[in-house]
Write a protein that holds these residues in place. Structure first.
Motif, short mmCIF file in Angstrom:
data_model
loop_
_atom_site.label_atom_id
_atom_site.label_comp_id
_atom_site.label_asym_id
_atom_site.label_seq_id
_atom_site.Cartn_x
_atom_site.Cartn_y
_atom_site.Cartn_z
N GLU A 19 -1.07 -10.30 -8.18
CA GLU A 19 -1.17 -8.91 -7.76
C GLU A 19 -2.59 -8.39 -7.90
N ARG A 20 -3.02 -7.60 -6.92
CA ARG A 20 -4.38 -7.13 -6.93
C ARG A 20 -4.44 -5.75 -6.28
N LEU A 21 -4.93 -4.79 -7.04
CA LEU A 21 -5.05 -3.44 -6.51
C LEU A 21 -6.27 -3.40 -5.59
N GLY A 43 -15.89 -5.91 -0.69
CA GLY A 43 -14.73 -5.87 -1.60
C GLY A 43 -14.29 -4.48 -1.99
N SER A 44 -14.86 -3.45 -1.34
CA SER A 44 -14.52 -2.08 -1.75
C SER A 44 -13.23 -1.59 -1.10
N GLY A 45 -12.64 -2.39 -0.22
CA GLY A 45 -11.34 -2.02 0.34
C GLY A 45 -11.37 -1.51 1.76
N LYS A 46 -12.48 -1.70 2.45
CA LYS A 46 -12.59 -1.19 3.82
C LYS A 46 -11.59 -1.85 4.76
N SER A 47 -11.57 -3.17 4.73
CA SER A 47 -10.65 -3.88 5.63
C SER A 47 -9.20 -3.55 5.30
N THR A 48 -8.93 -3.37 4.03
CA THR A 48 -7.56 -3.02 3.63
C THR A 48 -7.16 -1.67 4.23
N THR A 203 -18.72 -0.76 8.68
CA THR A 203 -20.02 -1.40 8.88
C THR A 203 -20.81 -1.50 7.59
N HIS A 204 -21.70 -2.51 7.55
CA HIS A 204 -22.65 -2.61 6.45
C HIS A 204 -23.99 -2.05 6.88
N SER A 205 -24.08 -1.69 8.17
CA SER A 205 -25.36 -1.23 8.68
C SER A 205 -25.44 0.28 8.61
N1 LIG Z 1 -5.13 -11.20 1.40
C1 LIG Z 1 -5.54 -10.76 0.20
N2 LIG Z 1 -4.89 -11.12 -0.92
C2 LIG Z 1 -5.29 -10.68 -2.13
N3 LIG Z 1 -6.32 -9.86 -2.34
C3 LIG Z 1 -7.01 -9.45 -1.27
C4 LIG Z 1 -6.67 -9.88 0.06
N4 LIG Z 1 -7.54 -9.30 0.92
C5 LIG Z 1 -8.38 -8.57 0.17
N5 LIG Z 1 -8.07 -8.65 -1.14
C6 LIG Z 1 -8.77 -7.96 -2.25
O1 LIG Z 1 -8.75 -6.57 -2.01
C7 LIG Z 1 -10.01 -5.98 -2.27
C8 LIG Z 1 -10.52 -5.24 -1.05
O2 LIG Z 1 -10.76 -6.19 -0.03
P1 LIG Z 1 -11.21 -5.79 1.43
O3 LIG Z 1 -11.09 -7.01 2.27
O4 LIG Z 1 -10.47 -4.58 1.87
O5 LIG Z 1 -12.75 -5.44 1.18
P2 LIG Z 1 -13.88 -5.05 2.24
O6 LIG Z 1 -14.41 -3.72 1.81
O7 LIG Z 1 -13.37 -5.18 3.62
O8 LIG Z 1 -15.00 -6.15 1.96
P3 LIG Z 1 -16.03 -6.84 3.00
O9 LIG Z 1 -17.13 -5.87 3.20
O10 LIG Z 1 -16.50 -8.05 2.24
O11 LIG Z 1 -15.29 -7.17 4.23
C9 LIG Z 1 -10.92 -7.11 -2.72
O12 LIG Z 1 -11.01 -7.04 -4.10
C10 LIG Z 1 -10.22 -8.37 -2.28
O13 LIG Z 1 -10.44 -9.39 -3.21
#
Ligand SMILES: Nc1ncnc2c1ncn2[C@@H]1O[C@H](COP(=O)(O)OP(=O)(O)OP(=O)(O)O)[C@@H](O)[C@H]1O
Ligand SMILES: [Mg+2]
Lengths: 289, 264
Positions: A19-21, A43-48, A203-205
């Motif tokens: 589990e990972r918040l 890793g700040s959660g943008k894609s999530t 974006t990172h830009s």
């Molecule tokens: N499929 C997954 N299973 C478990 N943990 C995940 C998964 N995808 C992301 N995480 C965790 O959730 C957190 C947020 O990830 P996320 O991919 O949203 O970051 P991000 O801001 O998009 O990063 P980046 O700029 O590198 O794309 C990270 O700590 C990552 O390790």
């Protein structure tokens, strides 16, 4: 169509030892027609977050309101296709999603899934392929014969072909050459301007955020730390630095210039043109005195 | 997808984690044979208790372990049904026209499903408590005698460890591509079977493409770092056989003896 996140939390692999918040207590609204940039350290959660915008992930707490649909924690929703038709998402490295024999078929895959007649889908493919900067001959090629950058453009065309109302972009230009970057970003911006497409850009830009976005969200460790107009956020570089972010070069130049000259420009400039104007004006003011 | 447990390593502190990988491999190998000794309720009961004991010792949350079994539940259920319908032994329990269910069938089905379940549980314990690198080291060292027979032991072990290492990666990749296609309107979870099979193509092709690409990149990266096979290669981690490793195997023998005594 507005999208609203209300106190959204998401845990990956909830209920297992892995589990990972990923994000918590995220609330913001994306009004129709806005260009929103989401920035933050890796890793700040943008894609999530953006996977919540078309209900690919269901929040583990809180709720997401997408138009007239409410996706809330613990409630399984049926028939989310209508949501996905309206919200088109270009994922990080979208070239991995190509699979068809020809580029044309791949671009048509989305529209046909959403019930668009084949003829219409092909028409869209033809007009989009030039829009993303490729020639029409590419349509009959295998997507696997293309270069990485060309594949990226095809994948983007595949999402645009669905004609979404909201366009979600997860680092769409990462790994492209500078000219390709500008071309692609300009294309998204034109779409946004001409069709009033709501656009969410991860974006990172900082340059891109400054150049295109009306609104900007700063993520850090799974939380929204700041939200506001890029101009306002970039005028406080120290606060951004605390989240591992920098400001665009232009802004950095301005701050350095102000520090050295003791002069203060009237506004934070986001483009070279703005900065040149402000500097000229400041110089004139100096001469007038 | 993220609930998959196969090939995943869960780094914890437990007596099972600390065993020598060779001991665990031999244990599993022995267990797979010993399982076949059970043939009645008592012996299957002993086997189940023993498995639970192993799980307890490994400190792995049993609920997590069970939730990870979901993908194989179907196979188990299928085996069970097959036995129920096809075994014609013992008393007739049920008779609806063409469908005849016998007591022997139910028993056979239950036993075989249980055997399957226990085997899967114990083997998942191996990968959950042992890092892929240790498994490879253990396997290589166990198979060493076969080198004399010109068996490519090192290569086999390497192949296995690479497969194990990449299972989670492939799972993540599957998840990503699946999401990308769902966002483009793909539907993997509803509709008639024929449609669903067709829906898998947009998932499988990108997956294969990236797996091949990854394999090539890995090969190049290994060569670039001077990898030239097992010949003359020394080990960074050395294995140490200890008393507790022998104890684990003795425990297995005790189990075998118990089952021998309990079976009918
Ligand atoms: N499929 C997954 N299973 C478990 N943990 C995940 C998964 N995808 C992301 N995480 C965790 O959730 C957190 C947020 O990830 P996320 O991919 O949203 O970051 P991000 O801001 O998009 O990063 P980046 O700029 O590198 O794309 C990270 O700590 C990552 O390790
Ligand atoms: Mg990301």
């Amino acid at each position: 169509m507005d999208i609203q996140l209300q106190e959204v939390e998401y845990r990956y692999a909830a209920g297992t030892p892995f589990e990972r918040l990923a994000i918590e207590d995220v609330s913001f609204t994306i009004p129709e027609g806005v260009f929103l940039a989401v920035v933050g350290h890796t890793g700040s959660g943008k894609s999530t977050i953006i996977q919540h915008l078309n209900a690919l992930l269901r929040p583990t707490k809180g709720q997401v309101v997408i138009g007239d649909r409410v996706i809330s924690a613990g409630k399984k929703e049926k028939n989310l296709k209508s949501v996905r038709k309206k919200v088109g998402t270009v994922f990080q490295f979208p070239e991995h999603q190509l699979f068809e024999e020809t580029v044309e078929k791949d671009i048509c895959y989305g529209p046909i899934n959403f019930g668009i007649p084949e003829e219409e889908a092909k028409k869209r493919a033809r007009s989009l392929i030039s829009q993303v900067g490729l020639s029409e001959e590419v349509l009959q090629k295998s997507p696997f014969d293309l270069s990485g950058g060309q594949m990226r453009r095809v994948a983007i065309a595949g999402v645009l072909a669905m004609e979404p109302e909201v366009l979600v972009l997860d680092e769409p230009t990462a790994g492209l050459d500078p000219r390709g970057r500008k071309e692609i970003m300009d294309m998204f911006y034109t779409l946004h301007q001409e069709h009033g497409l709501s656009t969410i850009l991860v974006t990172h830009s900082m340059e891109d955020a400054a150049l295109y976005a009306d609104e900007m969200i700063v993520m850090h460790k799974g939380r929204v730390q700041k939200q506001g107009k890029p101009r306002d956020l970039f005028s406080q570089p120290d606060e951004l630095a605390a989240f591992g972010l920098s400001v665009p070069e232009v802004v950095r130049f301005q701050h350095r210039f102000e520090a050295l000259s003791g002069m203060k420009l009237d506004r934070t400039c986001l483009t070279i043109e703005e900065l040149a104007e402000e500097l000229a004006r400041a110089k004139k003011r100096g001469e007038d005195r | 997808m993220e609930k998959m447990i196969f090939g995943r390593y869960l780094p914890l502190q437990s007596p099972v984690h600390e065993l020598d990988p060779r001991a665990k491999l031999l244990f599993i190998f022995g267990f797979v044979i010993v399982v076949f000794l059970a043939n009645n309720i008592l012996s299957y009961g002993i086997l189940a208790v023993f498995t639970l004991l192993c799980i307890y010792l490994s400190r792995i949350n049993i609920r997590f372990l069970l939730s990870g079994l979901k993908p194989v539940i179907w196979i188990i259920a299928f085996t069970f049904l097959l036995h129920i319908f096809l075994t014609k032994e013992g008393d007739l329990l049920f008779n609806i026209g063409f469908l005849k269910i016998y007591e022997g069938g139910v028993r056979q089905g239950a036993f075989i499903s249980l055997r399957f379940l226990l085997l899967i549980l114990v083997t998942s314990l191996l990968t959950l408590t042992t890092s892929p690198i240790s498994i490879t080291d253990g396997l290589e060292s166990l198979l060493n005698p076969f080198k004399k027979l010109k068996l490519p032991v090192h290569e086999l072990a390497l192949m296995m460890s690479i497969s194990l290492r990449f299972i989670p990666t492939l799972m993540d990749e599957t998840d990503k591509i699946m999401k990308a296609q769902i966002a483009r309107g793909a539907d993997f979870s509803s509709g008639p079977i024929k449609e669903r099979v067709k829906a898998v193509v947009p998932l499988l092709i990108p997956l294969f493409v990236s797996a091949f690409k990854r394999a090539e990149e890995l090969a190049v990266a290994m060569e670039a770092r001077g990898y030239r096979g097992g010949e003359g290669r020394t080990k960074y981690r050395l294995l140490h056989w200890q008393g507790k490793d022998s104890a684990a195997l003795v425990l297995l023998l005790v189990l075998a003896a118990l089952l021998w005594w309990a079976r009918s």
